[in-house]
Scaffold this motif. Structure first.
Motif, PDB file in Angstrom:
ATOM      1  N   LEU A  71       2.236   9.420   8.603  1.00 52.29           N
ATOM      2  CA  LEU A  71       1.718   8.439   7.658  1.00 52.29           C
ATOM      3  C   LEU A  71       1.554   7.097   8.357  1.00 52.29           C
ATOM      4  N   GLU A  72       0.450   6.432   8.068  1.00 47.75           N
ATOM      5  CA  GLU A  72       0.260   5.053   8.490  1.00 47.75           C
ATOM      6  C   GLU A  72       0.298   4.168   7.258  1.00 47.75           C
ATOM      7  N   ALA A  73       0.879   2.988   7.407  1.00 51.58           N
ATOM      8  CA  ALA A  73       1.015   2.050   6.290  1.00 51.58           C
ATOM      9  C   ALA A  73       0.429   0.701   6.673  1.00 51.58           C
ATOM     10  N   TRP A  74      -0.308   0.084   5.748  1.00 46.20           N
ATOM     11  CA  TRP A  74      -0.831  -1.268   5.905  1.00 46.20           C
ATOM     12  C   TRP A  74      -0.386  -2.101   4.713  1.00 46.20           C
ATOM     13  N   GLN A  75      -0.013  -3.342   4.943  1.00 47.67           N
ATOM     14  CA  GLN A  75       0.402  -4.186   3.843  1.00 47.67           C
ATOM     15  C   GLN A  75       0.288  -5.662   4.206  1.00 47.67           C
ATOM     16  N   ALA A  76       0.264  -6.492   3.177  1.00 46.93           N
ATOM     17  CA  ALA A  76       0.346  -7.940   3.353  1.00 46.93           C
ATOM     18  C   ALA A  76       1.811  -8.350   3.402  1.00 46.93           C
TER      19      ALA A  76
END
Length: 206
Positions: A71-76
């Motif tokens: 899994l890859e995760a992107w967030q502010a």
């Protein structure tokens, strides 16, 4: 003279295979290849905001955990700013806002530590509720699956989120909501991803 290439056929598709995690997250798979693995640290030690942990399973159509998922995760960050030149401002030193994890080979559990993101600007103009974007690849998946994780204690923000409101049925929207719990004195959000069957997670065509 331009040649016509309509005689060329589409290349056959291929699933990620059982060893995708070794190539994309070798450190997590036990292979010491890189001095610093790309994307391993999501928030960094200097990030402001509430420290949280995200945990879950990826579950197949039979109800069994899938044990070779990446899994890859992107967030502010907590202020709603992405670590990007067009992210809306400056972020804390060391804040990447991006990470990569694999599931435990024995249990199928996955998880990562980060900070809870803030609201981010949407379009036209709107505001998106705090969320984390996830991309999932595993054996048997031809094209990576894109989804989002929202937080169950952000009810007011979720109710006005423009992406959640694209999903007609409330029950389907619920597949994108992580449940807040506490474990060993730490805040943990539980988010199980269902690939098929009843309560299949909403995936986005991006």
């Amino acid at each position: 003279m331009v040649q016509k290439l309509d005689y060329l056929k589409e290349t056959p598709s291929q699933t990620a295979g059982p060893y995708v995690h070794i190539g994309l997250a070798p450190g997590a798979a036990g292979f010491d290849i890189y001095e610093r693995e790309l994307g391993w640290d999501i928030a960094g030690p200097n990030a402001a905001g509430e420290r949280i942990r995200i945990e879950g399973l990826v579950i197949d159509g039979t109800g069994s955990p899938v044990k070779d998922v990446m899994l890859e995760a992107w967030q502010a960050n907590a202020a709603g700013i992405y670590a990007h030149p067009e992210g809306g401002g400056a972020v804390e030193e060391g804040f990447r806002g991006w990470g990569r994890v694999i599931t435990d080979f024995a249990t199928g559990e996955w998880g990562f530590d980060t900070v809870k993101p803030g609201k981010v600007p949407g379009r036209n103009p709107t505001t998106q509720a705090p969320h984390i974007t996830l991309w999932i690849v595993a054996r048997g998946i031809n094209v990576g699956l894109n989804t989002r994780l929202y937080f169950d204690d952000e009810g007011e923000a979720n109710a006005s989120d423009p992406v959640l409101n694209l999903i007609e049925w409330e029950r389907r929207r619920g597949t994108l909501i992580a449940k807040r719990t506490e474990k060993d004195g730490k805040v943990v959000y539980r988010f199980d991803i269902r690939l098929q069957g009843e309560d299949e997670t909403v995936f986005f065509d991006i």
